[in-house]
Write a protein that holds these residues in place. Sequence first.
Motif, PDB file in Angstrom:
ATOM      1  N   LYS A 287      12.185   2.355 -15.395  1.00 60.82           N
ATOM      2  CA  LYS A 287      12.273   0.938 -15.730  1.00 60.82           C
ATOM      3  C   LYS A 287      13.732   0.515 -15.910  1.00 60.82           C
ATOM      4  O   LYS A 287      14.529   1.255 -16.480  1.00 60.82           O
ATOM      5  CB  LYS A 287      11.491   0.634 -17.005  1.00 60.82           C
ATOM      6  N   TYR A 307      13.919  -7.279 -12.921  1.00 63.47           N
ATOM      7  CA  TYR A 307      13.240  -6.184 -13.622  1.00 63.47           C
ATOM      8  C   TYR A 307      12.566  -5.302 -12.590  1.00 63.47           C
ATOM      9  O   TYR A 307      12.008  -5.786 -11.598  1.00 63.47           O
ATOM     10  CB  TYR A 307      12.196  -6.736 -14.594  1.00 63.47           C
ATOM     11  N   GLN A 308      12.635  -3.983 -12.798  1.00 62.79           N
ATOM     12  CA  GLN A 308      11.937  -3.081 -11.889  1.00 62.79           C
ATOM     13  C   GLN A 308      11.302  -1.927 -12.658  1.00 62.79           C
ATOM     14  O   GLN A 308      11.825  -1.462 -13.670  1.00 62.79           O
ATOM     15  CB  GLN A 308      12.881  -2.539 -10.821  1.00 62.79           C
ATOM     16  N   ASP A 309      10.167  -1.520 -12.176  1.00 62.22           N
ATOM     17  CA  ASP A 309       9.445  -0.359 -12.702  1.00 62.22           C
ATOM     18  C   ASP A 309       8.980   0.429 -11.479  1.00 62.22           C
ATOM     19  O   ASP A 309       8.077   0.006 -10.761  1.00 62.22           O
ATOM     20  CB  ASP A 309       8.249  -0.804 -13.541  1.00 62.22           C
ATOM     21  N   ASN A 311       7.521   3.243 -11.402  1.00 63.80           N
ATOM     22  CA  ASN A 311       6.323   4.060 -11.645  1.00 63.80           C
ATOM     23  C   ASN A 311       5.260   3.203 -12.313  1.00 63.80           C
ATOM     24  O   ASN A 311       4.690   3.559 -13.332  1.00 63.80           O
ATOM     25  CB  ASN A 311       6.672   5.278 -12.508  1.00 63.80           C
ATOM     26  N   PHE A 312       5.005   2.053 -11.705  1.00 68.01           N
ATOM     27  CA  PHE A 312       4.054   1.097 -12.261  1.00 68.01           C
ATOM     28  C   PHE A 312       2.663   1.720 -12.336  1.00 68.01           C
ATOM     29  O   PHE A 312       2.170   2.297 -11.377  1.00 68.01           O
ATOM     30  CB  PHE A 312       4.056  -0.169 -11.388  1.00 68.01           C
ATOM     31  N   ARG A 313       2.065   1.612 -13.516  1.00 68.95           N
ATOM     32  CA  ARG A 313       0.730   2.147 -13.796  1.00 68.95           C
ATOM     33  C   ARG A 313       0.657   3.655 -13.544  1.00 68.95           C
ATOM     34  O   ARG A 313      -0.408   4.196 -13.255  1.00 68.95           O
ATOM     35  CB  ARG A 313      -0.332   1.416 -12.966  1.00 68.95           C
ATOM     36  N   ASN A 314       1.805   4.329 -13.631  1.00 64.76           N
ATOM     37  CA  ASN A 314       1.890   5.783 -13.438  1.00 64.76           C
ATOM     38  C   ASN A 314       1.327   6.236 -12.094  1.00 64.76           C
ATOM     39  O   ASN A 314       0.780   7.334 -11.953  1.00 64.76           O
ATOM     40  CB  ASN A 314       1.153   6.519 -14.572  1.00 64.76           C
ATOM     41  N   TRP A 317       4.005   3.402  -7.953  1.00 59.87           N
ATOM     42  CA  TRP A 317       4.177   2.102  -7.319  1.00 59.87           C
ATOM     43  C   TRP A 317       5.470   1.481  -7.822  1.00 59.87           C
ATOM     44  O   TRP A 317       5.851   1.654  -8.980  1.00 59.87           O
ATOM     45  CB  TRP A 317       3.014   1.167  -7.650  1.00 59.87           C
ATOM     46  N   LEU A 319       7.333  -1.837  -8.831  1.00 61.28           N
ATOM     47  CA  LEU A 319       7.169  -3.251  -9.184  1.00 61.28           C
ATOM     48  C   LEU A 319       8.548  -3.851  -9.400  1.00 61.28           C
ATOM     49  O   LEU A 319       9.339  -3.341 -10.195  1.00 61.28           O
ATOM     50  CB  LEU A 319       6.323  -3.398 -10.451  1.00 61.28           C
ATOM     51  N   ARG A 320       8.838  -4.950  -8.693  1.00 59.34           N
ATOM     52  CA  ARG A 320      10.122  -5.630  -8.842  1.00 59.34           C
ATOM     53  C   ARG A 320       9.884  -7.125  -8.996  1.00 59.34           C
ATOM     54  O   ARG A 320       9.061  -7.707  -8.269  1.00 59.34           O
ATOM     55  CB  ARG A 320      11.024  -5.377  -7.626  1.00 59.34           C
ATOM     56  N   LEU A 336       5.365  -5.683  -5.009  1.00 61.04           N
ATOM     57  CA  LEU A 336       4.708  -4.438  -5.370  1.00 61.04           C
ATOM     58  C   LEU A 336       4.810  -3.510  -4.166  1.00 61.04           C
ATOM     59  O   LEU A 336       4.247  -3.788  -3.111  1.00 61.04           O
ATOM     60  CB  LEU A 336       3.250  -4.677  -5.745  1.00 61.04           C
TER      61      LEU A 336
END
Length: 592
Positions: A287, A307-309, A311-314, A317, A319-320, A336
């Motif tokens: 993140k 913002y970026q993740d 490892n979205f929802r583990n 994935w 997410l930006r 996504l």
Amino acid sequence: MKNSVSISFVREALLLLFLLCLGLFSQVAYGEEAFTYQVRIDVRDTYRELLENNLEIMLWRNNTQMNLDQLRRIYGKTPEGIRNLLATEGYFSPKIMPSLEKVGSSWLAKFKVEAGEPVLVEKFALRIEGVIKSNDSALSSIREKILNKWSLNAGKEFRQLEWEQAKRTALQAFLMAQYPGAKIAASQATVDIKQHKVALELVLDSGPEFTFGKLEISGLKRYPASMIEQMSPIESGELFSQLKLLDFQTQLQNSAFFSSALVEADADSAHPKMVPIKVEVVELQPKKLGFGFGYSTNIGKRFQTDYQDINFRNKAWGLRSKLKLETYSQSIDGELQFPMAQDGYRDSLNSGYERMNVQGEITTKYVAGAKRSRLTGNIDSAITLQYQTEWQNVAGFDINKVQALIPGYSWTQRNVDDAFFPTRGYVVNWQISGAKRGLLSDRDFIRGYGKLTGYYPLSERDNLMFRGELGAVVARVRQDIPTDVLFRAGGDQSIRGYAYQSLGVRQGNAIVGGRSLAVATAEYTHWFSSKWGSAIFYDVGNALDSWKSTKAVEGYGLGARWKSPVGPLNLDLAYGREVKKTRIHFSVGLAF
């Protein structure tokens, strides 16, 4: 009693110190002068540096341990050293005229050198041994690759360094294929000094044929091993290929999940089958929140947060999301991105909102789409499908609602010597897209666009840049076509001397996009130092609906250049010939 002993001891110590100083002074005043000598090599400038940097007699000039006997010994060996060094450059029969004489208090060693005729390659013989001899197609393919890249062909001047490099290049043809255990079994360069010719012979041993085994992954803490396995282009049991290992490593490094990735396989000739593939990765923090501020003459003031993740929802994935507030536009968008597939493709979904007010035209649009992209070497390609709804308000007239479902394809190749400060190479991009009325679209159209930027160095401090853009929208009229499908020109990265996107089709008091675009730029830059330079440039072109009713406009001027830590900084003073005005343009970074 004690006082008399102490005085006597001090007197003797002072006397000893005086005698010691007197002896040192005598050595300095009356001792022998330091031995010195000079060396002069009379030879063509082509080989002067080679001799001066490698001859033993040159390296000992300032050594305090030298004396006349040692000089004569080294002097006697120097002609042979000259012959050996010139032999590496292909000169095996040089004429050397040495002399040693005293000049004043120093000695002078002179060597007059005539390199003579160079040795030329007479013939080259290649022999291949090993397991590969039982595979006719592989043998033929590798032999052809070696001979096509062989640099020391008949008639070429022989040089030792080029001979060594040619052998390594030949061996590389095996190492990059399924024979990583290959080696040079024998090599020989037979020189005929009288005829000034050399016969070359090279024997390569392929070694055993290797195959890939299973992945051995290390370094994972957050992501499952299945993610890397899914990205691997290598199947267990297939033939070894160094290129596939490099491609796999590049995919991991470009995946946005890892700060570094190393992919390798141990080529042990004793165990060539099912060689394990070792994958070592260092994960990035999943993140991140970022902020940015800026200003340019194109878009005015800018604030941005993203913002970026990854490892979205583990599920690995990505997410930006990004919020951007500029003087003339405001937008928010999100994406996504799914993990890279085994074939190197990456799928993603996106959506966004944007409001823009440029040259009297206000547009508000919503976008949703999908993309499949792939990065292969220096080529980036993408297949897209985008649906957008747009409200157009031109100079305060009635609002027009437009919708379009647009499939498209884009292809970009970057082949430059430096991504931030290119001086040689090119960047090419082309795109094609379209829409069909009735399929969630208000107008039939096909859009094509191409851009080529070339860099050419004139000297160490001077270079040229050329840029060309061509675009066309094939449609009966431009009404009911989304704004960003049409073309505008003008601004920092287009035709300087004109305001941002001020060149297009006049509609009332506004400028809107046209169905055609043609822009060309030529720029010469001279660098005064490693960081600072100046430029002169000429831009020409226009964006329009019909070339019959509109002509090309010109802009030209002078600029300052700075190689800043974040990329090229350009400050240009440009004159727009059509508007008869001078305009300042400021930008940081490259627009590829």
